[in-house]
Design a protein around this motif. Structure first.
Motif, PDB file in Angstrom:
ATOM      1  N   LYS A 180      70.266  40.078  14.741  1.00 22.05           N
ATOM      2  CA  LYS A 180      70.233  39.192  15.907  1.00 22.05           C
ATOM      3  C   LYS A 180      68.780  38.816  16.189  1.00 22.05           C
ATOM      4  O   LYS A 180      67.886  39.624  16.016  1.00 22.05           O
ATOM      5  CB  LYS A 180      70.834  39.888  17.122  1.00 22.05           C
ATOM      6  CG  LYS A 180      72.322  40.161  17.002  1.00 22.05           C
ATOM      7  CD  LYS A 180      72.811  40.934  18.201  1.00 22.05           C
ATOM      8  CE  LYS A 180      74.270  41.183  18.286  1.00 22.05           C
ATOM      9  NZ  LYS A 180      74.997  41.438  17.083  1.00 22.05           N
ATOM     10  N   THR A 181      68.557  37.593  16.638  1.00 19.66           N
ATOM     11  CA  THR A 181      67.206  37.146  16.949  1.00 19.66           C
ATOM     12  C   THR A 181      67.192  36.355  18.246  1.00 19.66           C
ATOM     13  O   THR A 181      68.236  35.902  18.717  1.00 19.66           O
ATOM     14  CB  THR A 181      66.629  36.251  15.821  1.00 19.66           C
ATOM     15  OG1 THR A 181      67.494  35.137  15.649  1.00 19.66           O
ATOM     16  CG2 THR A 181      66.501  37.011  14.511  1.00 19.66           C
ATOM     17  N   GLY A 182      66.021  36.199  18.790  1.00 18.35           N
ATOM     18  CA  GLY A 182      65.818  35.354  19.965  1.00 18.35           C
ATOM     19  C   GLY A 182      66.628  35.763  21.174  1.00 18.35           C
ATOM     20  O   GLY A 182      66.742  36.945  21.509  1.00 18.35           O
ATOM     21  N   ASP A 183      67.195  34.755  21.844  1.00 16.60           N
ATOM     22  CA  ASP A 183      67.950  34.983  23.076  1.00 16.60           C
ATOM     23  C   ASP A 183      69.193  35.840  22.842  1.00 16.60           C
ATOM     24  O   ASP A 183      69.579  36.627  23.700  1.00 16.60           O
ATOM     25  CB  ASP A 183      68.362  33.657  23.718  1.00 16.60           C
ATOM     26  CG  ASP A 183      67.168  32.911  24.300  1.00 16.60           C
ATOM     27  OD1 ASP A 183      66.139  33.562  24.584  1.00 16.60           O
ATOM     28  OD2 ASP A 183      67.256  31.683  24.482  1.00 16.60           O
ATOM     29  N   GLU A 184      69.805  35.680  21.667  1.00 20.74           N
ATOM     30  CA  GLU A 184      70.998  36.468  21.359  1.00 20.74           C
ATOM     31  C   GLU A 184      70.650  37.959  21.333  1.00 20.74           C
ATOM     32  O   GLU A 184      71.342  38.787  21.908  1.00 20.74           O
ATOM     33  CB  GLU A 184      71.576  36.055  20.006  1.00 20.74           C
ATOM     34  CG  GLU A 184      72.807  36.847  19.600  1.00 20.74           C
ATOM     35  CD  GLU A 184      73.269  36.569  18.176  1.00 20.74           C
ATOM     36  OE1 GLU A 184      74.371  37.011  17.851  1.00 20.74           O
ATOM     37  OE2 GLU A 184      72.519  35.928  17.403  1.00 20.74           O
ATOM     38  N   ARG A 185      69.524  38.304  20.691  1.00 20.33           N
ATOM     39  CA  ARG A 185      69.092  39.712  20.621  1.00 20.33           C
ATOM     40  C   ARG A 185      68.714  40.227  22.005  1.00 20.33           C
ATOM     41  O   ARG A 185      69.060  41.339  22.391  1.00 20.33           O
ATOM     42  CB  ARG A 185      67.918  39.865  19.658  1.00 20.33           C
ATOM     43  CG  ARG A 185      67.438  41.320  19.555  1.00 20.33           C
ATOM     44  CD  ARG A 185      66.230  41.438  18.613  1.00 20.33           C
ATOM     45  NE  ARG A 185      65.678  42.762  18.646  1.00 20.33           N
ATOM     46  CZ  ARG A 185      66.130  43.802  17.939  1.00 20.33           C
ATOM     47  NH1 ARG A 185      67.169  43.629  17.145  1.00 20.33           N
ATOM     48  NH2 ARG A 185      65.565  44.974  18.035  1.00 20.33           N
ATOM     49  N   LYS A 186      68.003  39.401  22.749  1.00 22.69           N
ATOM     50  CA  LYS A 186      67.570  39.791  24.087  1.00 22.69           C
ATOM     51  C   LYS A 186      68.773  40.095  24.982  1.00 22.69           C
ATOM     52  O   LYS A 186      68.808  41.105  25.682  1.00 22.69           O
ATOM     53  CB  LYS A 186      66.717  38.672  24.693  1.00 22.69           C
ATOM     54  CG  LYS A 186      66.032  39.018  25.974  1.00 22.69           C
ATOM     55  CD  LYS A 186      65.125  37.868  26.408  1.00 22.69           C
ATOM     56  CE  LYS A 186      64.388  38.197  27.665  1.00 22.69           C
ATOM     57  NZ  LYS A 186      63.522  37.108  28.100  1.00 22.69           N
TER      58      LYS A 186
END
Length: 114
Positions: free
Chosen positions: A51-57
């Motif tokens: 997961k990266t970016g806003d999804e990970r956050k």
């Protein structure tokens, strides 16, 4: 007076040296166990792989709070299959079936056996 001061400094130096010698290096077996927050962070990081970016956050935020992740949205094809499998859809014909399918496909979740 100066001999008292020298004696006190020597005593402090000896006490410090003794405490350092007995403390020795700490290894993994004497280190304190991870607290629950550290363990949760480790677990969530493993689950967030890919997961990266806003999804990970967003994932990390909910995971660290102990919330379960939101279910993935169904694709249109999955919705169609689910709506067609609904027993109510099988008993409907014509315009009533079209209306049911339209409503079912617009909903966010699969039908729950209406």
């Amino acid at each position: 007076m100066s001999s008292r001061l020298s004696l006190m400094v020597a005593s402090l130096a000896l006490a410090f040296a003794a405490s350092a010698a007995f403390a020795g290096p700490q290894d993994a077996s004497t280190a304190p166990a991870k607290n629950s927050q550290q363990q949760r962070m480790t677990d969530c990081n493993k689950q967030a792989t890919g997961k990266t970016g806003d999804e990970r956050k967003a994932f990390m935020s909910s995971c660290l709070k102990g919330e379960s992740p939101a279910p993935a949205k169904m694709t249109q094809q999955e919705k169609m299959k689910s709506c067609n499998a609904d027993p109510q859809a099988k008993s409907l014909k014509g315009d009533a079936r079209k209306q049911f399918m339209s409503t079912c496909l617009k909903s966010d979740a699969a039908p729950a056996g209406h």
